[in-house]
Structures are given as C-alpha cells and as structure tokens.
Write an enzyme that holds these catalytic residues in place. Structure first.
Site, PDB file in Angstrom:
ATOM      1  N   HIS A 113       1.954  18.230   8.784  1.00 32.99           N
ATOM      2  CA  HIS A 113       2.061  16.879   8.219  1.00 32.99           C
ATOM      3  C   HIS A 113       0.701  16.254   7.911  1.00 32.99           C
ATOM      4  O   HIS A 113       0.633  15.226   7.252  1.00 32.99           O
ATOM      5  CB  HIS A 113       2.838  15.973   9.185  1.00 32.99           C
ATOM      6  N   ARG A 223      -0.253   2.717  11.397  1.00 30.06           N
ATOM      7  CA  ARG A 223      -0.533   2.923  12.820  1.00 30.06           C
ATOM      8  C   ARG A 223      -2.015   2.637  12.995  1.00 30.06           C
ATOM      9  O   ARG A 223      -2.806   2.826  12.051  1.00 30.06           O
ATOM     10  CB  ARG A 223      -0.307   4.384  13.198  1.00 30.06           C
ATOM     11  N   ASP A 322      -5.483  11.120   4.535  1.00 25.45           N
ATOM     12  CA  ASP A 322      -4.104  11.003   5.013  1.00 25.45           C
ATOM     13  C   ASP A 322      -3.304  12.168   4.447  1.00 25.45           C
ATOM     14  O   ASP A 322      -3.385  12.437   3.241  1.00 25.45           O
ATOM     15  CB  ASP A 322      -3.511   9.676   4.487  1.00 25.45           C
ATOM     16  N   LEU A 326       3.507   7.771   3.866  1.00 22.18           N
ATOM     17  CA  LEU A 326       4.865   7.409   3.460  1.00 22.18           C
ATOM     18  C   LEU A 326       5.004   5.923   3.186  1.00 22.18           C
ATOM     19  O   LEU A 326       5.892   5.510   2.439  1.00 22.18           O
ATOM     20  CB  LEU A 326       5.858   7.843   4.551  1.00 22.18           C
ATOM     21  N   VAL A 327       4.114   5.108   3.791  1.00 21.76           N
ATOM     22  CA  VAL A 327       4.193   3.661   3.570  1.00 21.76           C
ATOM     23  C   VAL A 327       4.108   3.372   2.066  1.00 21.76           C
ATOM     24  O   VAL A 327       4.880   2.574   1.519  1.00 21.76           O
ATOM     25  CB  VAL A 327       3.070   2.936   4.355  1.00 21.76           C
ATOM     26  N   GLU A 330       7.403   4.147   0.501  1.00 16.88           N
ATOM     27  CA  GLU A 330       8.455   3.195   0.905  1.00 16.88           C
ATOM     28  C   GLU A 330       8.292   1.872   0.146  1.00 16.88           C
ATOM     29  O   GLU A 330       9.275   1.251  -0.260  1.00 16.88           O
ATOM     30  CB  GLU A 330       8.374   2.957   2.417  1.00 16.88           C
ATOM     31  N   ASP A 450      -9.712  57.363   2.942  1.00 18.20           N
ATOM     32  CA  ASP A 450     -10.106  55.976   3.261  1.00 18.20           C
ATOM     33  C   ASP A 450      -8.896  55.056   3.291  1.00 18.20           C
ATOM     34  O   ASP A 450      -8.083  55.064   2.368  1.00 18.20           O
ATOM     35  CB  ASP A 450     -11.088  55.464   2.198  1.00 18.20           C
TER      36      ASP A 450
HETATM   37  C1  GDG Z   1       1.852  11.641   9.530  1.00 14.19           C
HETATM   38  C2  GDG Z   1       0.668  11.867   8.601  1.00 14.19           C
HETATM   39  C3  GDG Z   1       2.252  11.850   6.674  1.00 14.19           C
HETATM   40  C4  GDG Z   1       4.789   2.439  10.526  1.00 14.19           C
HETATM   41  N1  GDG Z   1       4.735   1.272  11.164  1.00 14.19           N
HETATM   42  C5  GDG Z   1       5.983   0.855  11.365  1.00 14.19           C
HETATM   43  C6  GDG Z   1       6.824   1.794  10.819  1.00 14.19           C
HETATM   44  N2  GDG Z   1       6.072   2.749  10.321  1.00 14.19           N
HETATM   45  C7  GDG Z   1       6.599   3.925   9.655  1.00 14.19           C
HETATM   46  C8  GDG Z   1       6.373   3.839   8.181  1.00 14.19           C
HETATM   47  C9  GDG Z   1       6.337   5.313   7.794  1.00 14.19           C
HETATM   48  C10 GDG Z   1       5.760   5.947   9.028  1.00 14.19           C
HETATM   49  O1  GDG Z   1       5.925   5.071  10.108  1.00 14.19           O
HETATM   50  C11 GDG Z   1       4.266   6.196   8.886  1.00 14.19           C
HETATM   51  O2  GDG Z   1       4.103   7.293   8.101  1.00 14.19           O
HETATM   52  P1  GDG Z   1       2.732   7.612   7.415  1.00 14.19           P
HETATM   53  O3  GDG Z   1       2.972   8.681   6.420  1.00 14.19           O
HETATM   54  O4  GDG Z   1       2.225   6.400   6.756  1.00 14.19           O
HETATM   55  O5  GDG Z   1       1.684   8.040   8.557  1.00 14.19           O
HETATM   56  P2  GDG Z   1       1.624   8.861   9.981  1.00 14.19           P
HETATM   57  O6  GDG Z   1       2.375   8.216  11.028  1.00 14.19           O
HETATM   58  O7  GDG Z   1       0.187   9.033  10.269  1.00 14.19           O
HETATM   59  O8  GDG Z   1       2.274  10.290   9.698  1.00 14.19           O
HETATM   60  C12 GDG Z   1       0.960  11.276   7.235  1.00 14.19           C
HETATM   61  C13 GDG Z   1       3.372  11.743   7.677  1.00 14.19           C
HETATM   62  O9  GDG Z   1       2.997  12.306   8.930  1.00 14.19           O
HETATM   63  C14 GDG Z   1       4.625  12.453   7.178  1.00 14.19           C
HETATM   64  O10 GDG Z   1       4.383  13.778   6.971  1.00 14.19           O
HETATM   65  O11 GDG Z   1       2.616  11.118   5.531  1.00 14.19           O
HETATM   66  O12 GDG Z   1      -0.094  11.534   6.362  1.00 14.19           O
HETATM   67  O13 GDG Z   1      -0.513  11.313   9.141  1.00 14.19           O
HETATM   68  O14 GDG Z   1       7.635   5.770   7.594  1.00 14.19           O
HETATM   69  O15 GDG Z   1       7.417   3.120   7.612  1.00 14.19           O
HETATM   70  N3  GDG Z   1       8.149   1.669  10.814  1.00 14.19           N
HETATM   71  C15 GDG Z   1       8.667   0.582  11.396  1.00 14.19           C
HETATM   72  N4  GDG Z   1       7.889  -0.361  11.976  1.00 14.19           N
HETATM   73  C16 GDG Z   1       6.554  -0.260  11.984  1.00 14.19           C
HETATM   74  O16 GDG Z   1       5.857  -1.109  12.529  1.00 14.19           O
HETATM   75  N5  GDG Z   1       9.981   0.430  11.410  1.00 14.19           N
END
Ligand code: GDG
Length: 705
Positions: A113, A223, A322, A326-327, A330, A450
């Site tokens: 990931h 995060r 990164d 996914l943010v 979304e 060989d």
């Molecule tokens: C790793 C990789 C890769 C975040 N805060 C809240 C919340 N979230 C959800 C978001 C999103 C997920 O968490 C975060 O996903 P990201 O992709 O932005 O980042 P990582 O956690 O670092 O994930 C990354 C991912 O794996 C998938 O392969 O994209 O690059 O580092 O879904 O919505 N959700 C809620 N409250 C929050 O405060 N409900």
C-alpha cells in the site's frame, strides 16, 4: 489492542464467529519492536524516500522476522490446500516466502500500500535484509503496487540485487515465475456519493455552514504523519494569506489531523510543531470574528467526514510522498454538487490518475500558496468539467474492481505456475527416467556445458569444471552402454584442455567441430573466416562502451559477453548491438543470436540440432537424454524423437519436455544415473571380483600349459 492472555481463547472464538477473522497475538515487547520499531522506524520512512529518518537496528529486524513467522504459523493452522492468501502491506513482506516454503500449493497475492522506493533508496537497507525482503516478496505468485513507477522500482531492485530479470513484469525464478503488476486502488465510490446526498450528511453540512459562516472552505484531512506534508501545507497556507490579503476573513482552512502511531518520537514532535504553527497563523492573521485555521486532532466519524468533503470548495492534499492517497479520491466522489477543486501533490500515487486536478510540488510553499489562489478563481464550469472526468474514472475503477482484478490475476498467475510445475522434473519423473535408463542397452547422453554442468560466472574463461563434474562425467562415460556427448558453444581448444582426457565425444562451437576420444577434431563445414574481420571492430566498440563487457573470438563465431556488466545497462546495449549487426550482415550467411548474457554471431546452417541429427542417424539408441539451458540448446531439443528425455535448466519454456531448477539439480540427476544399480554393484562387489580373479588365474594357467 492489548489482550489479557487468559482471554485469548474466548476472544478468538468471538472474532471468528462474529467477523470471520482469526487473530494473531503478539507479546507487547514484540509489538513494540515490530510495529513501532522495524515497520515504522525503518521501512515506513525509507519506503517514503525519507532515508534520514530511518533507523537500522538488528534487534528490530530479528523481531520483524519472528513476527512474520508467527503469522505463517497461524496461517498454517487454518489454511486448506486450495486457499488463496492475500497478504497486505509492508508489515508482512517476508510472509509470502515463509508460507510458500511450507505450502507450495497455496496461491499467494501480495499488495504493497505504500510506495516501493527507487533502487538507490532501497539498497540503503543492510545487504541481508534487502535480499531477504525481496526474496520474501517473491514467495508470492503476484506482487501488486499502486503505480507503474513503484512496480518498475521493484523490478529494478529484483534485477540489481537478486539478478532476476523479467519479461513484461513476469520474473523468471529458477523454479517458478512471479508476476509484478500495477493495481491503483480505488474507493467504494457509491458509498461516498450516497453518503453525500443522505439527509444525515445534509444536516451536518447545514450545521457546519452555520458555525463557519459565509466563507470559502479549504479542507485538509490526514493521519498525523510526516509523509503527509501537513507542516508544508500550513506554511503554504500562511504564505497564501500573506500574499492575498483580499481573502482574509473570507476563507478557512479546516485542518483535521487523525491521531496515529502515538509513542513514535517523530510523531510526537510533529504534533507539537503543528500546533505551534496553527497558533502562529491564527495569531498572525485571525481576529475575534475569524480564525483562518480550524484545527481538530481527532478521529472523525464517516457522516461528518463526508459532510466536510461536501462543504469544502477546495481539498488540499500535499503529501511529500504517499502510496496512493484515498482522501483525494473520496473528496472527488463526494462532490455531488459537481463543483470543487482538488489540489494534489505530484508525489501521491493518486496524482497519476487525477491529472485534471491542480498538481503541486509539496516541497515548495510558493507552489502551494499559488495553487490555493488559482483554485479559488477557477470558474464553476471548468470545475464541473474537470470533476466529471475524474468522477467517471473513479466510478469505473472502484475498490471492488481493484480487488476483483487483483484476485483474478493472482489465480491466473498461480495457474500458470502450476502448469509449469507439471513440467518440472520432479521425483516421480526422475524415477521414471532412472528406470528407463537402467533397462536400456544403448544410450545417447547429450550435455551442454555453461549454465548446465557449471553455473555462469562473470568471466567466462574462469568457468573450468571442478573435480566433481569431471568425475561425474567420467563415471557416466565409463559405462560402456553410454555414448556421452559434450555439446557446447565453447571453442575446441578449451574443450580439449578441460575434457580431452575423458572417453567422451566433444562438440565445439555449437557443432562446427567434433572429435571422439581417439580421433582428432573434425570440421563439419568449411567456410572462409573473413566475415569476422568486419564485425570484430564493432563488437569491440560496443565492449569499450560498456564496462564489464568483452569479446570472444572463436573459429566460426564471435561472442559479445556482457554478464560482467551492470545488468540494467547490459540489455539495452545488447539490443542496440543486435540491431547494428542485423543491418550489417544482411547479405552474409551468419546468424545473430541473443544467448544467455551474450550476443553470438555465427555461421548459419550448423547448430546443435544438425549435430544431434547426425548422431541419431549413426546408431539406434533406446535411451536419449539431452540437458541444456540456453537458446542454442533449443535447436537440439527440437530434433529429438518423442521418446527422448530433454531437460531445460531454469524456468524458461521451450522445446524441452522437462525443466529443472538449476545446475545442482542437473548434478543430482546425473549422479543418480552414474550410481551403479544393484545388479552392477553385485558385479563390482567382492564376491564377483574374487570369482573374476579366479577365472583369470585359471585362464592364465591353462594358457601356460
Ligand atoms: C495507506 C497509504 C494508501 C482518515 N481520517 C479519517 C478517516 N480517514 C480515512 C480516509 C481514507 C483513509 O482513512 C486514509 O487513507 P489514505 O490513502 O489517505 O492514507 P493511509 O492511511 O496512509 O494509507 C496510502 C492507502 O494505504 C491505501 O492503499 O492510499 O498511500 O499510506 O479512507 O477517509 N476516516 C474517518 N475519519 C477520519 O478521521 N472516518
């Protein structure tokens, strides 16, 4: 989470029945060294190309290995033979191999990931660790990454560190093949669309609007992590406010930071720096009626999160690095109003799919500041146009499609491997071969040198046979039923020097020269050698341009070797050389061959196949065995009768009936054949020797009389 040991059984049953999940328990000290330690202090910073933050601690590495073994053991307890195992992420990179070693029938997919870094960064891992990590991943049938770039980085490290090349992402290992491929992870698109239009989210939006007032909203959600570039983002926003006083009181940055990895020093430090910066910006620009940064350090539930996406005019996503992010996706999905602007860092995997967004380099505050200013001025119709394109893309490649694609490709790759395994010379096939060998009376054994009898070495002149190989061939050749032929691309002088003392048939330069133990070298086709003169300078020029490459001149062929060269540089230069040679030799009767880490130019019309045909025509054999590893051996395999045993060393496909893993395996097979059978042992045994002695004495005495 922490679980009391006495409650583990009850908890295991509960999660199994309620969630279909099976927990793996780790002692607290292991968890610290594993998760907070090796995973998040070594792999996480290094794989995000921040090597200065990585620590290299042997104790942590050992615990990482142990924890991967614990996962393997837990899986071995519950796996059924045809199960598919999908392993996720950097915490379990050794698990695919550990599992495959114990259960070869299990189909394994691995998905990373986070980014896979470039070779220059990956190689910073100590030698044993980096090798073990790559070997670990190659235990899977399929290794998946978010972007093409990460897949290429992985393939490059596999080539440079382990020496395994690939063909369109298919990595050929000695005994199986592994696929590396790209699967950009999507989101549950409908969930965000349905969420955004739900009454719960709508009322949350109204509540936010009432409390924020009539301002434009810029959103930031991550995060707490130094890779997410939150500090740079704030500095960029600071600069934007400084450069754009007209937006004062008309804009708010909602900064949601979700607690994560509490207890890792860098994260605690970053939180303090972040809060100081928020305070500074609010102090510098804010007033009683306006706070430019609304900061929240907490997890936000789904409904308010979607409401934040829905209310925000701009999403500001600026990671330094990164895997995907996914943010960003979304936010796009939740913009059911049709407007909204995404600002995204070029360093996020998601940027590769979201080209209509405003792309920035997160290392430069100026770019962030001007991107915010640009985003706020983009006309609505343009916002709608760009969003629509991105929405359509995300709607097509959802997380469900991503998962289906990944699983299907794992199954396909594993099926290809299985098909290939049936071609491997396993124990049963070896026994059949031995049985056939023992009951035959006249045998032809054709062996390449060989890569077949000895492994490849960087300097081809240094590949002399050891005593083991010599004695193995001698034992085979001393059996009067065997006609042993060493059929090689080597020149005749080398073969003579290395094997001249053995009672075998030698074939040099792929069939141009041949000799028996008793006779001199015979030339199979006489051709003027002047064609070589024009080509030697070209081969030499290419060798001068590539450190580690060399030219070998034989009587009827020229070889350009590049085994000793940098593996990545070697291939393209070899292709360029082949192109040049093809153009130059259009009206000369020569053949240009890409051999194993060599380009060979030789006179056409004679090859290992023509030699084999002659040998087959000379006598009737009731057992034929041919072993070779390279393209030139294909000519040989192709002319053998169906009843012959043809074995190709390595996992490449071709005309051979079987594949075998490596040179050691060839030695094992030949030793099996060279070992005396029980009948032969009896004939060689002490009783038989005494009898033979008595017969000779009697014979002698009789003759004397
Ligand atoms: C790793 C990789 C890769 C975040 N805060 C809240 C919340 N979230 C959800 C978001 C999103 C997920 O968490 C975060 O996903 P990201 O992709 O932005 O980042 P990582 O956690 O670092 O994930 C990354 C991912 O794996 C998938 O392969 O994209 O690059 O580092 O879904 O919505 N959700 C809620 N409250 C929050 O405060 N409900």
């Amino acid at each position: 989470m922490t679980v009391d040991v006495s409650k583990q059984r009850v908890i295991t049953e509960k999660v199994l029945t309620e969630h279909g999940a099976y927990p793996v328990y780790l002692p607290q000290e292991e968890m610290d060294q594993f998760y907070l330690g090796f995973c998040n202090k070594t792999i996480w910073p290094l794989f995000h190309s921040l090597p200065s933050l990585a620590v290299y601690d042997e104790a942590m590495w050992q615990v990482y290995r142990r924890v991967n073994e614990r996962f393997r053991d837990a899986l071995l307890d519950i796996l059924k033979p045809d199960d598919l195992v999908w392993i996720h992420d950097y915490h379990l990179m050794l698990l695919p191999r550990l599992l495959k070693e114990r259960r070869s029938s299990i189909q394994i997919g691995f998905f990373l990931h986070i980014p896979f870094p470039s070779y220059e960064i990956f190689r910073l891992l100590p030698g044993v660790w980096r090798k073990e990590v790559l070997d670990g991943l190659l235990g899977a049938d399929l290794v998946g990454f978010h972007t093409y770039e990460y897949t290429q980085h992985f393939l490059q490290s596999v080539l440079r560190i382990l020496g395994h090349g690939h063909n369109m992402g298919q990595i050929l290992l000695p005994d199986r093949s592994v696929k590396a491929d790209t699967f950009p992870m999507g989101i549950d698109y409908d969930r965000y669309v349905n969420g955004a239009i739900s009454p719960e989210v709508q009322s949350e939006v109204a509540r936010f609007r009432a409390s924020l007032g009539d301002v434009r909203v810029v959103l930031s959600v991550d995060r707490l992590d130094y890779t997410k570039g939150i500090l740079n983002r704030l500095e960029g926003f600071d600069l934007f406010l400084q450069q754009n006083p007209k937006w004062h009181s008309k804009i708010v940055l909602v900064l949601v930071v979700v607690p994560s990895r509490i207890g890792v020093d860098q994260y605690d430090l970053m939180k303090r720096q972040l809060e100081e910066l928020v305070g500074r910006i609010n102090g510098k620009y804010g007033n009683l009626g306006w706070m430019p940064v609304v900061y929240q350090y907490r997890h936000v539930p789904f409904i308010p999160l979607v409401a934040l996406y829905a209310i925000s005019d701009v999403a500001l996503v600026t990671p330094l690095r990164d895997g995907m992010n996914l943010v960003a996706k979304e936010y796009i999905a939740a913009r059911t109003s049709g407007t909204g602007v995404l600002i995204i860092s070029e360093m996020a995997g998601a940027a590769k799919e979201l080209g209509e967004a405003v792309l920035i380099n997160p290392n430069h505050c100026g770019e962030i500041a001007s991107a915010i200013a640009v985003a706020l001025e983009i006309p609505e119709e343009e916002q709608v146009r760009r969003l629509r394109i991105m929405q359509a893309r995300l709607q097509r490649y959802t997380v469900h499609r991503w998962a289906r694609d990944f699983v299907q490709e794992t199954l396909d790759t594993a099926a290809t491997t299985k098909k290939f395994e049936t071609q491997m010379l396993g124990n049963v096939a070896q026994m059949l071969l031995l049985k056939q060998y023992r009951k035959s009376l006249k045998r032809l054994i054709l062996l390449d040198y060989d890569g077949t009898l000895v492994p490849f070495v960087a300097d081809h002149a240094q590949a002399q046979p050891g005593t083991k190989v010599i004695s193995l061939i001698r034992r085979l050749a001393e059996n009067l039923a065997n006609h042993v032929v060493l059929i090689s691309g080597r020149d005749r002088h080398t073969l003579e020097a290395w094997f001249g003392s053995l009672p075998i048939y030698l074939v040099a330069e792929h069939g141009f020269f041949a000799k028996t133990a008793e006779t001199e070298w015979r030339i199979m086709k006489v051709i003027p050698g002047d064609w070589k003169h024009g080509l030697i300078p070209i081969l030499k020029l290419f060798a001068d341009r590539l450190p580690g490459a060399s030219v070998e001149e034989k009587e009827y062929s020229l070889v350009w070797h590049y085994r000793g060269a940098d593996p990545e540089q070697g291939e393209p230069v070899a292709h360029e050389l082949i192109d040049n040679l093809n153009a130059l030799t259009g009206n000369v009767d020569v053949q240009i061959m890409q051999a194993n880490k060599a380009v060979e130019v030789r006179v056409a019309g004679i090859n290992k196949g023509t030699t084999a045909r002659e040998l087959l025509a000379e006598a009737e054999y009731d057992f034929i065995l041919a072993i070779g590893d390279d393209r030139t051996d294909e000519d040989l395999f192709a002319v053998l009768p169906d009843s012959a045993y043809s074995i190709k060393v390595g996992s490449a496909r071709g005309h051979a009936k079987y594949n075998c893993k490596d040179v050691d395996e060839v030695h094992r097979v030949l030793s099996l054949l060279a070992a005396p059978s029980r009948k032969e042992e009896f004939h060689e045994g002490p009783l038989w020797r005494t009898l033979r002695f008595l017969v000779r004495i009697t014979d002698h005495l009789t003759k004397k009389r």
